[in-house]
Design a protein around this motif. Sequence first.
Motif, mmCIF file in Angstrom:
data_model
loop_
_atom_site.group_PDB
_atom_site.id
_atom_site.type_symbol
_atom_site.label_atom_id
_atom_site.label_comp_id
_atom_site.label_asym_id
_atom_site.label_seq_id
_atom_site.Cartn_x
_atom_site.Cartn_y
_atom_site.Cartn_z
ATOM 1 N N LYS A 1 0.192 24.029 27.191
ATOM 2 C CA LYS A 1 -0.922 23.615 26.187
ATOM 3 C C LYS A 1 -0.747 24.133 24.755
ATOM 4 O O LYS A 1 -1.371 23.629 23.859
ATOM 5 N N THR A 2 0.021 25.274 24.675
ATOM 6 C CA THR A 2 0.221 25.832 23.561
ATOM 7 C C THR A 2 1.741 25.957 22.898
ATOM 8 O O THR A 2 2.092 25.219 21.900
ATOM 9 N N TRP A 3 2.743 26.456 23.706
ATOM 10 C CA TRP A 3 4.035 26.516 23.217
ATOM 11 C C TRP A 3 4.701 25.124 23.422
ATOM 12 O O TRP A 3 5.183 24.734 21.997
ATOM 13 N N THR A 4 4.629 24.476 24.251
ATOM 14 C CA THR A 4 5.017 22.908 24.220
ATOM 15 C C THR A 4 4.367 21.953 23.217
ATOM 16 O O THR A 4 5.340 21.268 22.482
ATOM 17 N N ALA A 5 3.207 22.170 22.922
ATOM 18 C CA ALA A 5 2.656 21.572 21.988
ATOM 19 C C ALA A 5 3.038 21.936 20.641
ATOM 20 O O ALA A 5 3.456 20.952 19.752
ATOM 21 N N LEU A 6 3.157 23.304 20.367
ATOM 22 C CA LEU A 6 3.757 23.709 19.150
ATOM 23 C C LEU A 6 5.228 23.061 18.672
ATOM 24 O O LEU A 6 5.576 22.537 17.745
ATOM 25 N N GLU A 7 6.014 23.051 19.839
ATOM 26 C CA GLU A 7 7.369 22.626 19.467
ATOM 27 C C GLU A 7 7.440 21.205 19.397
ATOM 28 O O GLU A 7 7.983 20.493 18.495
ATOM 29 N N LYS A 8 6.394 20.529 20.050
ATOM 30 C CA LYS A 8 6.291 18.797 19.655
ATOM 31 C C LYS A 8 6.027 18.658 18.274
ATOM 32 O O LYS A 8 6.553 17.989 17.410
ATOM 33 N N ILE A 9 4.981 19.359 17.845
ATOM 34 C CA ILE A 9 4.638 19.323 16.381
ATOM 35 C C ILE A 9 5.828 19.666 15.254
ATOM 36 O O ILE A 9 5.992 19.027 14.332
ATOM 37 N N LEU A 10 6.278 20.792 15.620
ATOM 38 C CA LEU A 10 7.327 21.287 14.813
ATOM 39 C C LEU A 10 8.565 20.258 14.812
ATOM 40 O O LEU A 10 9.121 19.891 13.563
ATOM 41 N N ALA A 11 8.843 19.558 15.856
ATOM 42 C CA ALA A 11 9.991 18.709 15.723
ATOM 43 C C ALA A 11 9.654 17.285 15.030
ATOM 44 O O ALA A 11 10.328 16.848 14.295
ATOM 45 N N VAL A 12 8.433 16.797 15.241
ATOM 46 C CA VAL A 12 7.885 15.587 14.744
ATOM 47 C C VAL A 12 7.946 15.905 13.165
ATOM 48 O O VAL A 12 8.153 15.077 12.497
ATOM 49 N N ALA A 13 7.333 17.023 12.655
ATOM 50 C CA ALA A 13 6.944 17.369 11.374
ATOM 51 C C ALA A 13 8.459 17.688 10.762
ATOM 52 O O ALA A 13 8.812 17.106 9.630
ATOM 53 N N ALA A 14 9.344 18.320 11.212
ATOM 54 C CA ALA A 14 10.715 18.528 10.763
ATOM 55 C C ALA A 14 11.478 17.098 10.518
ATOM 56 O O ALA A 14 12.043 16.984 9.632
ATOM 57 N N PHE A 15 11.514 16.239 11.765
ATOM 58 C CA PHE A 15 11.843 14.885 11.454
ATOM 59 C C PHE A 15 11.398 14.019 10.493
ATOM 60 O O PHE A 15 12.195 13.441 9.749
ATOM 61 N N ALA A 16 10.199 14.167 10.163
ATOM 62 C CA ALA A 16 9.375 13.251 9.189
ATOM 63 C C ALA A 16 9.839 13.911 7.809
ATOM 64 O O ALA A 16 10.028 13.023 6.935
ATOM 65 N N PHE A 17 10.007 14.980 7.678
ATOM 66 C CA PHE A 17 10.257 15.801 6.412
ATOM 67 C C PHE A 17 11.850 15.505 6.052
ATOM 68 O O PHE A 17 12.343 15.022 5.080
ATOM 69 N N THR A 18 12.577 15.237 7.223
ATOM 70 C CA THR A 18 13.968 14.754 7.081
ATOM 71 C C THR A 18 14.079 13.504 6.504
ATOM 72 O O THR A 18 15.078 13.095 5.688
ATOM 73 N N LEU A 19 13.218 12.617 6.952
ATOM 74 C CA LEU A 19 13.246 11.290 6.753
ATOM 75 C C LEU A 19 12.971 11.005 5.185
ATOM 76 O O LEU A 19 13.275 10.196 4.537
ATOM 77 N N LEU A 20 11.823 11.914 4.894
ATOM 78 C CA LEU A 20 11.337 11.969 3.512
ATOM 79 C C LEU A 20 12.437 12.282 2.549
ATOM 80 O O LEU A 20 12.581 11.797 1.548
ATOM 81 N N LEU A 21 12.934 13.481 2.804
ATOM 82 C CA LEU A 21 14.337 13.717 2.171
ATOM 83 C C LEU A 21 15.399 12.678 1.843
ATOM 84 O O LEU A 21 16.071 12.842 0.707
ATOM 85 N N HIS A 22 15.789 12.049 2.885
ATOM 86 C CA HIS A 22 16.496 10.925 2.988
ATOM 87 C C HIS A 22 16.141 9.766 1.826
ATOM 88 O O HIS A 22 17.133 9.402 1.297
ATOM 89 N N LEU A 23 14.983 9.779 1.658
ATOM 90 C CA LEU A 23 14.785 8.919 0.522
ATOM 91 C C LEU A 23 14.856 9.223 -0.744
ATOM 92 O O LEU A 23 15.299 8.344 -1.871
ATOM 93 N N PHE A 24 15.016 10.729 -0.912
ATOM 94 C CA PHE A 24 15.184 11.252 -2.348
ATOM 95 C C PHE A 24 16.546 11.746 -2.546
ATOM 96 O O PHE A 24 17.161 12.262 -3.734
ATOM 97 N N VAL A 25 17.633 11.880 -1.540
ATOM 98 C CA VAL A 25 18.752 12.452 -1.670
ATOM 99 C C VAL A 25 19.933 11.403 -1.546
ATOM 100 O O VAL A 25 19.806 10.427 -0.640
#
Length: 156
Positions: A132-156
């Motif tokens: 409920k905690t650690w696994t959920a945290l890692e899912k959130i981190l992965a999705v947020a990091a990937f979304a940020f990467t896609l956002l960076l791809h638009l500008f770089v």
Amino acid sequence: MLKFTSDCLAPTATILLIIGAGGGFNQVLKDSGVGKAIADMALNMNVPLLVLAFTVAALIRVATGSATVALTTAAGIVAPIAEQTMGTSAAVRPELLVLATGAGSIILSHMNDSGFWLIKEYFNMTVAQILKTWTALEKILAVAAFAFTLLLHLFV
């Protein structure tokens, strides 16, 4: 002395065993040609490299439980494709591929992940609490990091 070393080394031995099994799985993927098959399929399907890097790393992470194995195996699969696309419109900056692969490699921490058991043991939590905690945290981190990467791809 024997009791002290047993108490100290027992959790470590389990973690090392799980990491070793993940490394063995990595070698099986390489030797069996699965990596090449995935790369060939991705080229035929025109999967965007960032999505491919994230997805391959995530799938390997779920299968092996090891972020390190997921990261290195996915990099080995995606790198030849990235080299083939350099200089074309499909080219992606290597830095973004690293971020996407890293994001995929942390997506799901569960029972076959040594970090899962490490956190469970050190914080004296139940399996349900860790899920409920650690696994959920890692899912959130992965999705947020990937979304940020896609956002960076638009500008770089």
